[in-house]
Design an enzyme around this catalytic site. Structure first.
Site, mmCIF file in Angstrom:
data_model
loop_
_atom_site.group_PDB
_atom_site.id
_atom_site.type_symbol
_atom_site.label_atom_id
_atom_site.label_comp_id
_atom_site.label_asym_id
_atom_site.label_seq_id
_atom_site.Cartn_x
_atom_site.Cartn_y
_atom_site.Cartn_z
ATOM 1 N N TYR A 142 0.849 -1.192 0.000
ATOM 2 C CA TYR A 142 0.000 0.000 0.000
ATOM 3 C C TYR A 142 0.879 1.234 0.000
ATOM 4 C CZ TYR A 142 -3.848 3.091 1.583
ATOM 5 O OH TYR A 142 -4.794 4.088 1.699
ATOM 6 N N LYS A 170 -1.547 -1.286 -3.967
ATOM 7 C CA LYS A 170 -2.644 -0.327 -3.925
ATOM 8 C C LYS A 170 -2.004 1.051 -4.040
ATOM 9 C CE LYS A 170 -6.229 1.685 -0.966
ATOM 10 N NZ LYS A 170 -6.878 1.689 0.364
#
Length: 310
Positions: A142, A170
């Site tokens: 992330y 992400k």
């Protein structure tokens, strides 16, 4: 003309970073969590992220995270991918989260850039791979410099992509222009981490979405994804425009957990929009703004008013 190839999506196509429902007294509401998870999967999501930022992971404790994950896996684990956040600036703590997540039945891990401490790129790499080595689960990295204060460098992505467990990222950097080059460079599955940029990132090579507005308009995100896969770009743009009022309402103030809980209450999925400090619940006025956005997107009767508790 042959149909476009559907990209590899190791965690699904449309995932919601799910809120953690709480009672008005601030206790994790496991019954409501199962209800939210079921609602999301019934409305377009083929994956969920549990105990991410929107799930208030900094304020929930290890036993709560474990219980929450088990409840969600029991509720929807046969229909959706369940990704658990192993998100902490303390590597040892994140390792414990990863081990617990695997034991609780998670399908994958979300590992965030260590926030606040702002390590070197080598320290960042070692943090992520140490967490990845702690469990036998695929990892979605992330990258969220707006919260972490640090961005993953391209050279660090090269090193991470060589790790067998790291399969996706992400991307919440907002840097749409880098996606085409980075997907080609690393081979990682790129997931959009910004609701309003989903269509733009698909055009640059992203494979899916991990979002917040999808609490309320998951069906629209799923339909947009299908339209894109089928080469119907005009339809995809039409759906993106329909999503934008909700994306703006949920994300505009930077308080995603707050507004996503308001959306769940407006839709009747939960009865409380309570959060733990330092977050505070959306006001009635803010919640009415969310309601108006849902009505504008066509997912709510515009005459509906709040009938539930705060």
């Amino acid at each position: 003309m042959p149909a476009p190839a559907v990209p590899a999506r190791p965690f699904g196509a449309v995932l919601t970073a799910m809120v953690t429902p709480m009672t008005d007294a601030g206790e994790v509401d496991l019954e409501a969590a199962a209800r939210v998870a079921t609602y999301l999967v019934d409305h377009g999501n083929d994956g969920l992220v549990i105990s991410g930022t929107t799930g208030e992971s900094p304020t929930t404790h290890a036993p709560e995270k474990g219980d929450l994950l088990r409840v969600v896996v029991d509720a929807v684990g046969d229909r959706a991918t369940v990704v658990a956040g192993a998100c902490s600036p303390d590597t040892s703590h994140a390792v414990r989260m990863a081990v617990q997540a695997e034991e609780a039945g998670a399908d994958g891990l979300l590992v965030v850039t260590p926030y606040y401490s702002r390590p070197s790129q080598d320290g960042l790499y070692r943090h992520i791979t140490t967490v990845a080595d702690a469990a036998s689960l695929p990892v979605m990295v992330y990258d969220v410099p707006g919260r972490a204060g640090l961005r993953i460098a391209p050279e660090t992505y090269d090193r991470l992509a060589a790790h067998e467990a790291v399969v996706a990222t992400k991307d919440a950097t907002g840097d749409v222009a880098s996606v085409a080059a980075m997907t080609a460079r690393t081979g990682l599955a790129w997931y959009c981490g910004d609701d309003s940029l989903y269509l733009a990132m698909l055009a640059q090579g992203a494979v899916g979405h991990v979002g917040v507005a999808s609490h309320a308009v998951g069906d629209l995100f799923a339909a947009l994804t299908t339209a894109w896969d089928e080469g119907d770009h005009a339809r995809a743009l039409e759906l993106m425009r329909q999503i934008l009022p909700v994306a703006d309402a949920v994300n505009g103030a930077g308080a995603q957990a707050v507004m996503a809980k308001a959306a769940m209450q407006v839709l009747g999925v939960t009865t409380s929009r309570a959060l733990r400090l330092p977050n505070v619940a959306a006001s009635d006025a803010d919640t009415e703004g969310v309601r108006a956005a849902l009505a504008a997107a066509g997912v709510l009767d515009p005459e509906r008013t709040l009938q539930t508790s705060r």
